[in-house]
Design an enzyme around this catalytic site. Structure first.
Site, PDB file in Angstrom:
ATOM      1  N   SER A 138      39.149  21.142  78.841  1.00 20.92           N
ATOM      2  CA  SER A 138      39.065  19.890  79.614  1.00 20.92           C
ATOM      3  C   SER A 138      38.215  20.023  80.880  1.00 20.92           C
ATOM      4  O   SER A 138      37.906  19.035  81.536  1.00 20.92           O
ATOM      5  CB  SER A 138      40.482  19.444  80.015  1.00 20.92           C
TER       6      SER A 138
ATOM      7  N   GLY B 196      45.011  20.557  87.830  1.00 21.45           N
ATOM      8  CA  GLY B 196      45.116  21.182  89.151  1.00 21.45           C
ATOM      9  C   GLY B 196      44.161  22.372  89.249  1.00 21.45           C
ATOM     10  O   GLY B 196      43.569  22.632  90.306  1.00 21.45           O
ATOM     11  N   ASP B 197      44.003  23.087  88.148  1.00 23.78           N
ATOM     12  CA  ASP B 197      43.103  24.251  88.144  1.00 23.78           C
ATOM     13  C   ASP B 197      41.637  23.799  88.192  1.00 23.78           C
ATOM     14  O   ASP B 197      40.813  24.443  88.848  1.00 23.78           O
ATOM     15  CB  ASP B 197      43.348  25.100  86.894  1.00 23.78           C
TER      16      ASP B 197
ATOM     17  N   GLY C 207      45.903  29.569  81.392  1.00 22.53           N
ATOM     18  CA  GLY C 207      46.319  30.476  82.468  1.00 22.53           C
ATOM     19  C   GLY C 207      45.619  30.019  83.730  1.00 22.53           C
ATOM     20  O   GLY C 207      44.414  29.714  83.710  1.00 22.53           O
TER      21      GLY C 207
ATOM     22  N   ALA D 291      39.070  16.051  83.915  1.00 27.17           N
ATOM     23  CA  ALA D 291      39.930  16.965  83.153  1.00 27.17           C
ATOM     24  C   ALA D 291      41.145  16.255  82.549  1.00 27.17           C
ATOM     25  O   ALA D 291      41.530  16.545  81.420  1.00 27.17           O
ATOM     26  CB  ALA D 291      40.371  18.132  84.045  1.00 27.17           C
TER      27      ALA D 291
ATOM     28  N   ASN E 141      46.219  33.067  79.921  1.00 20.33           N
ATOM     29  CA  ASN E 141      47.244  32.852  78.892  1.00 20.33           C
ATOM     30  C   ASN E 141      46.637  32.171  77.686  1.00 20.33           C
ATOM     31  O   ASN E 141      45.686  31.397  77.821  1.00 20.33           O
ATOM     32  CB  ASN E 141      48.352  31.904  79.407  1.00 20.33           C
TER      33      ASN E 141
ATOM     34  N   ASP F 203      46.065  14.256  79.162  1.00 19.26           N
ATOM     35  CA  ASP F 203      46.757  15.547  79.257  1.00 19.26           C
ATOM     36  C   ASP F 203      46.438  16.116  80.643  1.00 19.26           C
ATOM     37  O   ASP F 203      45.285  16.428  80.929  1.00 19.26           O
ATOM     38  CB  ASP F 203      46.238  16.471  78.144  1.00 19.26           C
TER      39      ASP F 203
ATOM     40  N   ASN G 248      41.614  29.389  84.049  1.00 21.44           N
ATOM     41  CA  ASN G 248      41.189  27.989  84.219  1.00 21.44           C
ATOM     42  C   ASN G 248      40.371  27.818  85.500  1.00 21.44           C
ATOM     43  O   ASN G 248      39.332  27.149  85.518  1.00 21.44           O
ATOM     44  CB  ASN G 248      42.406  27.053  84.302  1.00 21.44           C
TER      45      ASN G 248
HETATM   46  O1  RIB Z   1      47.917  25.140  85.222  1.00 20.56           O
HETATM   47  C1  RIB Z   1      47.948  25.084  83.824  1.00 20.56           C
HETATM   48  C2  RIB Z   1      48.191  26.451  83.265  1.00 20.56           C
HETATM   49  O2  RIB Z   1      49.485  26.876  83.648  1.00 20.56           O
HETATM   50  C3  RIB Z   1      48.173  26.539  81.747  1.00 20.56           C
HETATM   51  O3  RIB Z   1      46.901  26.787  81.235  1.00 20.56           O
HETATM   52  C4  RIB Z   1      49.211  27.622  81.476  1.00 20.56           C
HETATM   53  O4  RIB Z   1      48.700  28.749  80.849  1.00 20.56           O
HETATM   54  C5  RIB Z   1      49.855  27.949  82.818  1.00 20.56           C
HETATM   55  O5  RIB Z   1      49.338  29.083  83.386  1.00 20.56           O
END
Ligand code: RIB
Length: 308
Positions: free
Chosen positions: A287, A245-246, A38, A278, A10, A240, A42
């Site tokens: 991040s 989590g990613d 996204g 991050a 995204n 932020d 990420n």
């Molecule tokens: O986990 C964070 C992500 O959730 C953001 O980057 C956003 O695009 C959504 O997918």
């Protein structure tokens, strides 16, 4: 580690706000920026920056956002298995408050067109060591990818975010489920506020290892039939939390060197360090730390608190 990530990309439209607006309220933003994001992208970038060899299966629109996200992925050293589709590239509107907490609305766009795996995509999955999935792409595609992984023997890590569409059947077919408390409660069909140990015991009952991320409290690891293990988080000042989590999931995937409890704890410790870095930076992709940054952070923290 040879990792395949299948998931979303995204363009994140990030508004810094004094507080997340309530229904019917208008607030003025204190700052705006757009970042690559996204959950799929990420996590793919987090795994690549942490040292894994990464292939990323994704659907992008034929637009400027799609071109920008593809370039960001390639810059991170990711081999892209991308489809160009007749839909706009996914976007996310994100509000971030002064505590670094966020609220996100995703318009899936092209991500919703990631249906029916191609022969090349199946081949990538069957030859992977590890497959990483989230739930921002169609559930049927996630299920097809899990089936393809079973043929080749890849370890399957599902980050069930968002948790919609996750069935108990799916849980029996994956190796590792990574969720936050909210997602864990939704999947287990329990009310918010149900204790994490009880959620862990319920979810591991489906046969997979479960990691519940607990933000500032760290993460709880549950292996079916064994006592849970808590991995504490590092104390840092959050700017932020978007994408933290990613960063955790991607770093975990890159660091995982087996499915024993010790291997899971080692990978989770590494992942909590990546997430701690991050949250101190703005944006999702920008991040995400490199392997060297995580190593330095861990060395510094172990000098400060020798027991960790
Ligand atoms: O986990 C964070 C992500 O959730 C953001 O980057 C956003 O695009 C959504 O997918």
């Amino acid at each position: 580690m040879n990792v395949v990530v299948l998931g979303s990309a995204n363009l994140d439209l990030v508004y810094e706000v004094e507080r997340i607006p309530a229904p019917g309220e208008t607030v003025l933003s204190r700052g705006f920026a757009s970042f690559p994001g996204g959950k799929g992208l990420n996590q793919a970038i987090a795994a690549a920056r942490a040292g894994a060899e990464v292939r990323f299966i994704v659907a992008l629109g034929r637009d400027d956002a799609g071109a920008r996200l593809a370039e960001d992925a390639r810059d991170a050293g990711i081999a892209l298995l991308d489809r160009s589709v007749d839909a706009p590239t996914g976007t996310a509107v994100i509000y971030v408050d002064p505590r670094g907490e966020n609220s996100i609305v995703v318009n899936s766009g092209a991500n919703g067109e990631l249906t029916d795996l191609t022969a090349t995509e199946r081949e990538a999955i069957t030859t992977a060591d590890l497959l990483v999935l989230q739930m921002e792409t169609p559930t049927a595609t996630v299920e097809a990818a899990v089936a393809a992984a079973a043929k080749g023997g890849a370890t399957v890590v599902l980050n069930a975010a968002p948790s919609t569409g996750v069935t108990t059947d799916l849980l029996t077919e994956i190796d590792i489920l990574i969720v936050n408390e909210h997602e864990a409660a939704e999947i287990a069909g329990e009310p918010a506020g149900t204790g994490e140990r009880s959620l862990l015991s319920e979810l591991t009952g489906h046969g997979c290892t479960v990691i519940i991320t607990l933000g500032e409290q760290g993460a709880l690891i549950g292996v079916p039939g064994e006592e849970p293990v808590k991995v504490p988080a590092h104390k840092v000042d959050a700017q932020d939390t978007t994408g933290a989590g990613d960063a955790f999931v991607g770093a975990f995937a890159a660091a995982l060197d087996g499915l024993t409890k010790d291997a899971l704890v080692r990978a989770t410790e590494f992942a909590t360090s990546a997430a701690a870095i991050a949250v101190q930076r703005k944006g999702a992709v920008p991040s995400i730390p490199t392997l060297e940054e995580v190593r330095q952070f861990r060395e510094q923290r172990s000098r400060e608190t020798p027991s960790r």
